[in-house]
Design an enzyme around this catalytic site. Structure first.
Site, mmCIF file in Angstrom:
data_model
loop_
_atom_site.group_PDB
_atom_site.id
_atom_site.type_symbol
_atom_site.label_atom_id
_atom_site.label_comp_id
_atom_site.label_asym_id
_atom_site.label_seq_id
_atom_site.Cartn_x
_atom_site.Cartn_y
_atom_site.Cartn_z
ATOM 1 N N ASP A 135 35.839 55.091 -25.909
ATOM 2 C CA ASP A 135 35.097 56.188 -26.326
ATOM 3 C C ASP A 135 33.576 55.636 -26.763
ATOM 4 O O ASP A 135 33.237 54.879 -27.739
ATOM 5 C CB ASP A 135 35.573 56.834 -27.502
ATOM 6 C CG ASP A 135 34.972 58.199 -27.966
ATOM 7 O OD1 ASP A 135 33.832 58.323 -27.414
ATOM 8 O OD2 ASP A 135 35.574 59.119 -28.588
ATOM 9 N N ARG A 137 30.789 57.606 -26.810
ATOM 10 C CA ARG A 137 30.047 58.782 -27.549
ATOM 11 C C ARG A 137 29.280 58.448 -28.657
ATOM 12 O O ARG A 137 29.676 57.658 -29.898
ATOM 13 C CB ARG A 137 30.794 60.156 -27.950
ATOM 14 C CG ARG A 137 31.295 60.856 -26.373
ATOM 15 C CD ARG A 137 32.391 61.885 -26.648
ATOM 16 N NE ARG A 137 33.693 61.402 -27.431
ATOM 17 C CZ ARG A 137 34.620 62.291 -27.690
ATOM 18 N NH1 ARG A 137 34.511 63.494 -27.397
ATOM 19 N NH2 ARG A 137 35.565 61.845 -28.107
#
Ligand SMILES: [Zn+2]
Length: 204
Positions: A135, A137
């Site tokens: 991930d 982000r």
């Protein structure tokens, strides 16, 4: 200019079809010159004198789910559900995070990860096998936009505990959270199970 080098560059009104009814939002465009990222914030109604908390969705862009209606994930369902809830609220904000495609690895890498998943690998291990972050982000831009819009405290629409932690790190208080339910299909059952078991998402 605001934190994380995003600047608000334009605003307009944007009518959206929400469950068959036109609803008006204020759309704010933000841009970061390097590396040229853009994002948009949709605001439903304005802050009131009672200090109503905004109902906020930080939506990670997903071209396949949001625009094309892919059933491999639940993004399109979550986007529509969040917009419905925000449009029904007294004050709401949706920030569409265009740099978050594929949990931040980009569209091409997401499709590569899908191809690996076709062989039975789950969504976490597919990224690992490709040498990519599970991930990637970054929520600094989202937090900067919330600060710019004068919303340091929010009710957050999310099933993802990392979004709550990330906003706290950037000085946004998540006073309440609302889970987004539904959106399960025969095609995304495994993907949702992995979100729950390996990424600690609430419910599902
Ligand atoms: Zn998606």
């Amino acid at each position: 200019m605001i934190a994380n080098e995003y600047s608000r560059v334009a605003q307009t009104t944007l009518p959206l079809d929400i469950d068959g009814t036109p609803r008006s939002f204020l759309a704010y465009a933000y841009r970061r010159d390097q590396p040229g990222d853009e994002l948009i914030a949709l605001v439903h109604r304005a802050p009131d004198s009672q200090g109503t908390l905004p109902t906020v969705r930080l939506h990670s862009a997903c071209v396949t789910g949001d625009a094309l209606g892919s059933l491999r994930c639940d993004c399109g369902h979550q986007l529509n559900a969040a917009l419905s809830i925000i449009a029904a609220s007294n004050y709401g904000i949706l920030i569409y995070l265009s740099t978050h495609e594929g949990r931040g690895i980009g569209l091409s890498n997401k499709i590569r990860a899908y191809a690996l998943q076709d062989t039975g690998v789950d969504t976490v291990d597919a990224n690992v096998e490709l040498g990519l972050a599970i991930d990637a982000r970054d929520y600094a831009g989202a937090a900067a936009v919330l600060h710019d819009l004068g919303a340091p405290s929010v009710r957050l629409l999310t099933n993802n505990p990392e979004k709550v932690r990330a906003l706290h790190r950037f000085g946004i208080a998540v006073e309440d959270r609302i889970l987004l339910t539904g959106g399960e299909t025969p095609f995304n059952h495994q993907y949702l199970a992995t979100k729950r078991s390996r990424m600690n998402h609430w419910l599902l």
